[in-house]
Design a protein around this motif. Structure first.
Motif, mmCIF file in Angstrom:
data_model
loop_
_atom_site.group_PDB
_atom_site.id
_atom_site.type_symbol
_atom_site.label_atom_id
_atom_site.label_comp_id
_atom_site.label_asym_id
_atom_site.label_seq_id
_atom_site.Cartn_x
_atom_site.Cartn_y
_atom_site.Cartn_z
ATOM 1 N N ARG A 306 0.837 -1.204 0.000
ATOM 2 C CA ARG A 306 0.000 0.000 0.000
ATOM 3 C C ARG A 306 0.874 1.257 0.000
ATOM 4 N NH1 ARG A 306 -2.660 -1.368 3.908
ATOM 5 N NH2 ARG A 306 -4.492 -2.229 2.869
ATOM 6 N N MET A 307 1.935 1.252 0.801
ATOM 7 C CA MET A 307 2.847 2.395 0.854
ATOM 8 C C MET A 307 3.584 2.557 -0.483
ATOM 9 S SD MET A 307 2.807 3.552 4.154
ATOM 10 C CE MET A 307 4.164 3.747 5.310
ATOM 11 N N PHE A 308 4.034 1.447 -1.071
ATOM 12 C CA PHE A 308 4.752 1.477 -2.343
ATOM 13 C C PHE A 308 3.878 2.068 -3.451
ATOM 14 C CE2 PHE A 308 5.515 -1.035 -6.318
ATOM 15 C CZ PHE A 308 6.728 -0.465 -6.677
ATOM 16 N N ASP A 404 9.225 -2.663 -1.974
ATOM 17 C CA ASP A 404 9.271 -2.139 -0.606
ATOM 18 C C ASP A 404 10.025 -0.819 -0.548
ATOM 19 O OD1 ASP A 404 11.756 -3.180 -1.132
ATOM 20 O OD2 ASP A 404 11.840 -4.486 0.624
ATOM 21 N N LEU A 405 10.069 -0.104 -1.687
ATOM 22 C CA LEU A 405 10.734 1.193 -1.755
ATOM 23 C C LEU A 405 9.705 2.319 -1.816
ATOM 24 C CD1 LEU A 405 13.582 0.500 -4.345
ATOM 25 C CD2 LEU A 405 13.799 0.663 -1.853
ATOM 26 N N LEU A 406 10.037 3.442 -1.203
ATOM 27 C CA LEU A 406 9.239 4.659 -1.287
ATOM 28 C C LEU A 406 10.094 5.702 -2.005
ATOM 29 C CD1 LEU A 406 7.944 4.725 2.414
ATOM 30 C CD2 LEU A 406 7.004 3.492 0.447
ATOM 31 N N LEU A 407 9.539 6.308 -3.039
ATOM 32 C CA LEU A 407 10.321 7.172 -3.927
ATOM 33 C C LEU A 407 9.973 8.638 -3.732
ATOM 34 C CD1 LEU A 407 9.954 5.156 -7.248
ATOM 35 C CD2 LEU A 407 11.683 4.894 -5.460
ATOM 36 N N ALA A 537 15.772 7.098 -1.943
ATOM 37 C CA ALA A 537 14.519 6.414 -1.626
ATOM 38 C C ALA A 537 14.542 5.944 -0.171
ATOM 39 C CB ALA A 537 14.320 5.220 -2.561
ATOM 40 N N PHE A 538 13.380 5.611 0.341
ATOM 41 C CA PHE A 538 13.257 5.050 1.692
ATOM 42 C C PHE A 538 12.971 3.565 1.540
ATOM 43 C CE2 PHE A 538 11.406 3.733 5.608
ATOM 44 C CZ PHE A 538 11.893 4.578 6.591
ATOM 45 N N PRO A 547 6.934 3.480 11.548
ATOM 46 C CA PRO A 547 6.777 4.837 12.095
ATOM 47 C C PRO A 547 7.641 5.870 11.382
ATOM 48 C CG PRO A 547 6.929 3.222 13.866
ATOM 49 C CD PRO A 547 7.252 2.493 12.599
ATOM 50 N N GLU A 548 8.901 5.513 11.132
ATOM 51 C CA GLU A 548 9.766 6.478 10.444
ATOM 52 C C GLU A 548 9.333 6.653 8.990
ATOM 53 O OE1 GLU A 548 14.444 7.416 9.435
ATOM 54 O OE2 GLU A 548 13.929 5.615 10.566
ATOM 55 N N ALA A 549 8.885 5.567 8.349
ATOM 56 C CA ALA A 549 8.414 5.673 6.967
ATOM 57 C C ALA A 549 7.223 6.619 6.872
ATOM 58 C CB ALA A 549 8.039 4.291 6.439
ATOM 59 N N THR A 550 6.335 6.548 7.844
ATOM 60 C CA THR A 550 5.157 7.423 7.843
ATOM 61 C C THR A 550 5.577 8.879 7.984
ATOM 62 O OG1 THR A 550 3.785 5.665 8.780
ATOM 63 C CG2 THR A 550 2.973 7.924 8.986
ATOM 64 N N VAL A 551 6.511 9.147 8.888
ATOM 65 C CA VAL A 551 7.013 10.518 9.055
ATOM 66 C C VAL A 551 7.677 10.982 7.761
ATOM 67 C CG1 VAL A 551 8.700 11.947 10.277
ATOM 68 C CG2 VAL A 551 7.276 10.330 11.548
ATOM 69 N N TRP A 552 8.491 10.115 7.158
ATOM 70 C CA TRP A 552 9.181 10.449 5.914
ATOM 71 C C TRP A 552 8.169 10.811 4.818
ATOM 72 C CZ3 TRP A 552 9.459 8.655 0.871
ATOM 73 C CH2 TRP A 552 10.601 8.976 0.131
ATOM 74 N N MET A 553 7.131 10.018 4.687
ATOM 75 C CA MET A 553 6.142 10.269 3.646
ATOM 76 C C MET A 553 5.401 11.578 3.878
ATOM 77 S SD MET A 553 4.616 6.410 3.038
ATOM 78 C CE MET A 553 3.941 6.607 1.397
#
Length: 806
Positions: A306-308, A404-407, A537-538, A547-553
């Protein structure tokens, strides 16, 4: 002597109200500024010289191209960027512009122009802006010249290769010159009509002359004249058997709409849309958007997927024609549903192929991801399927992604602009919970991340360590670097695809992982491999990263999808590191002390404060606002601020005497942005480096920070948090002023960057600025430890201020 890399060349006339904003936007990225002034009476010349510009004053001869060509002769740079005074370069694109000048093999490059419209600049809307692209960056001394007296264009030199496609950079220029208040104030319509009507007398004029005349008459609301001229412009292209630029049709139907004559126009509009589905305006013609296939083999947990997918939707692709292809190897039906839901939201753009392989077991846990040999080559086969589809579909490139990467939004356009055949965007991962984060790119062999000067060089363990961290530090600086291996976030251009790159096993190579075999084959085919570090990327590698991914996004996109908890999800609690606030205060009661302590107490476990001879209520404020938090407060009866290094050493010794884990060293006028308190423990728990660096913004008021040639501290990252290592030998810069808040050798320890920002409130009122100016003039009158010009600029009456956005 090597000439400077990049020259800015401008022409101006009576632009004192706009020129400084333009120069501020570009000053940091150019090496030379050439300004041709054609008769200004409002004084922009001195403003330009303030930025180091060479100002050439010439009379106006009713020709923009003549004035521009005068500036060309004076420029010394290898590349020339041309701007007008009513234009501004997007600050976020500065590095991409300079990187292109360093790396591009082209002779000229297109940049994106965004033309604001409306009554007033303050109310101009980006949503209503008109966009096109122009050749704004070109090589010097190649024979480029401007032609046409108005709406001048670059003439391509006969000596250079003709009809070669030119890259479009993801670099934005904002143009405010046709805001109605500017047009009226400068009487642009009268000037433009005079020059265009004169040009129209030339029987060999280009159809663009009629188009520009139509635009002027449309602006003056003379609809019938405008409609006649725009049709003549269209006929001018059709008569040469050329497709007219889509701008012509846009103006034509805009005239009909504003005149209220839309009856019967819709069939023509629909026809124009069919003619230009995948095109972007580039100055005097059209260029096809590059077609990129974004491909990913997917076997993923629903929360991660979902995040990706959310991240993919945030990618900037306005200059590209993008399609998606997913190979669905999921074992969880919820993940497959997410892929199909994504396809429904993007009809005609998404292809999903269900894996025909038998189900496999892929284990992910907090410790690591378990890859078997069978799984590695299963994924290699999926990637080769994607390569085959990209070749069959005549795509210009394949962007292969792990799911599993966030761009970051600019990632794909940045990779395309690099013009490299094989290039990956960097990301950093702690492959095991107790390891340092490392990049997914390497230099040699299986995963060697230190450089050898020659093949037979032998290094000690210490030398290997030092070279490895030198490699890491280099990759922390935004740029484009040649590497020996890469993967997971890779753009492969058509040239490499057609040459035969693939992920299949090389039978006489025992290296683990399909990416190694891809890289070996690519280099053997003659391709270099590159890592881009502009848009890291994250990597959402384990559940504890959420938690950190959510803050990053939220920082990157402004929002993040809500994580759906299931009964099977077992959240691993994030360990809370001990955080010690370290601070020096001196008569802060009427300044920002109370404000910053209220913020700091939200996340700290203890505080160490040196009161350097305060005579006000500063000490009482500390006790009151840190009530309930262990406080070690030391008072100096005699202030030591005239010898800063002695004061900083005292602060350090008192702090480390408390056996801290993490030290946050902040001055009494510094504070982190909103959201830091909620995310700092996840940040420090996930990162295994010892020095955390942030950008610091000099706030000139509660709502604005200062940005100009003298005030750009936020352009670099600086340390504010350090993990205390008792066995490290700490050294100080022995000078009485500007010695640094931490010991000078802390970067011998591994460091990492944070997306959180810090605010420096110590300039945010006229009273404080005057006090600091007086202090610097007293303690450092010759500017031995600082920058004299910056000292003098403290009291500038009208500094350039930028709104702060949380």
């Amino acid at each position: 002597m090597t000439p400077p890399l990049l020259s800015l060349r401008m022409i101006v006339k009576d632009e004192a109200d706009q020129i400084e904003a333009c120069l501020t936007s570009v000053y940091a990225v150019v090496d030379e500024i050439i300004v041709v002034d054609t008769g200004s009476t409002d004084g922009p010349q001195e403003l330009c010289r303030k930025y180091g510009a060479k100002v050439i004053e010439v009379p106006w001869e009713d020709s923009f191209s003549k004035a521009r060509n005068i500036g060309l002769k004076a420029a010394r740079g290898q590349w020339i960027l041309w701007l007008d005074a009513d234009e501004q370069l997007e600050k976020e694109d500065q590095q991409a512009l300079r990187q292109a000048a360093v790396a591009s093999k082209a002779d000229a490059l297109f940049l994106k122009l965004i033309h604001y419209q409306g009554q007033q600049k303050a109310a101009a809307s980006l949503h209503l802006a008109c966009r096109n692209a122009q050749l704004r960056l070109f090589r010097n001394k190649k024979g480029f010249q401007f032609v046409r007296d108005i709406h001048e264009v670059l003439q391509w030199p006969a000596a250079l290769p003709q009809n070669r496609p030119l890259p479009l950079l993801p670099v934005r220029i904002y143009h405010f010159g046709y805001i109605e208040e500017a047009v009226t104030r400068k009487n642009k319509t009268r000037r433009n009509l005079k020059l265009l009507l004169r040009e129209r007398e030339n029987p060999h004029r280009a159809p663009w002359c009629d188009y520009h005349l139509a635009s002027e008459f449309s602006r003056a609301k003379k609809w019938e004249h405008a409609f006649t001229l725009v049709n003549q412009a269209v006929e001018g292209f059709l008569g040469k058997q050329q497709l007219p630029p889509s701008l012509f049709y846009k103006l034509k139907y805009e005239i009909l709409f504003r005149h209220g004559s839309m009856r019967g126009a819709w069939p023509g509009i629909e026809c124009a849309i069919r003619l230009y589905p995948d095109y972007v305006e580039r100055g005097d013609g059209m260029t096809r958007k590059q077609r990129i296939l974004i491909g990913s083999p997917v076997c993923q947990k629903p929360d991660v997927l979902r995040m990706f997918l959310f991240s993919l939707e945030k990618l900037s692709t306005s200059t590209l024609a993008v399609q998606y292809m997913f190979i669905d190897d999921n074992t969880d039906p919820a993940s497959s549903k997410l892929l199909h839901r994504f396809a429904e939201k993007h009809p005609g753009q998404v292809e999903i192929i269900r894996s025909q392989e038998p189900p496999s077991t892929y284990t992910c846990n907090e410790a690591t991801h378990v890859w078997t040999d069978e799984l590695v080559w299963r994924v290699a086969g999926f990637k080769d399927q994607l390569i085959a589809r990209a070749k069959e579909g005549d795509y210009d490139g394949l962007f292969l992604l792990d799911s599993d990467l966030l761009l970051q939004p600019a990632t794909l356009e940045t990779l395309v602009a690099s013009e490299k055949d094989i290039v990956s965007e960097i990301f950093w991962t702690s492959w095991t919970p107790d390891s340092l984060p490392v990049p997914q790119v390497w230099l040699t062999d299986q995963y060697t991340q230190y450089e050898l000067k020659h093949r037979l060089e032998t290094l000690t363990a210490e030398e290997q360590y030092l070279r490895k961290y030198a490699f890491y530090e280099k990759l922390r600086v935004p740029g484009l670097y040649e590497v020996g291996g890469l993967g997971a976030c890779t753009l492969i251009r058509r040239k490499a695809l057609l040459a035969g790159v693939n992920y299949s096993r090389i039978h006489n190579v025992t290296f683990w992982g399909e990416d190694r075999h891809f890289c070996i084959r690519a280099v053997a085919l003659g391709f270099s491999l590159f890592a881009d570090t502009h848009c890291p990327a994250f990597h959402l590698y384990r559940d504890s990263d959420f938690p950190e991914a959510t803050v990053w996004m939220k920082q990157i996109y402004g929002s993040a999808p809500v994580r759906v908890k299931t009964s099977q999800t077992v959240a691993r609690p994030i360990p809370r590191p001990k955080i010690t606030l370290s601070m020096v205060i001196h008569n802060e009661a009427d300044k920002h002390l109370a404000q910053v302590l209220k913020k700091h107490r939200e996340y700290i476990d203890e505080a160490v404060i040196i009161d350097d001879g305060s005579t006000d209520d500063s000490v009482e404020i500390c006790h009151e606002l840190l009530k309930g938090i262990p406080l070690h407060l030391v008072s100096n009866s005699t202030p030591q601020f005239t010898n800063e290094v002695a004061l900083r050493k005292q602060q350090w010794m008192e702090t480390v005497s408390r056996n801290p884990e993490w030290i946050v060293n902040m001055d009494a006028d510094e504070v982190f942005e909103d959201g830091f308190a909620a995310g700092v423990h996840a940040l420090l728990s996930r990162q295994h480096g010892d020095v955390c660096c942030f950008r610091l913004y000099d706030m000139w008021s509660d709502s604005h920070y200062r940005e100009d040639p003298y005030w750009r501290a936020h352009y670099v990252y600086r340390p504010f948090i350090i993990r205390y290592r008792p066995n490290h030998r700490y050294l100080w810069k022995e000078q009485p002023l500007h010695c640094g808040r931490f010991p000078s050798n802390i970067f011998e320890l591994p460091s990492f960057l944070s997306h959180y920002r810090a605010k420096h409130l110590g300039w945010s009122s006229e009273k404080i600025r005057l006090e600091k100016y007086t202090r610097y003039k007293l303690l450092d009158p010759a500017a031995l430890y600082g920058w004299k010009e910056q000292y003098e600029s403290i009291l500038d009456a009208e500094p350039n201020l930028v709104p702060w956005k949380e």
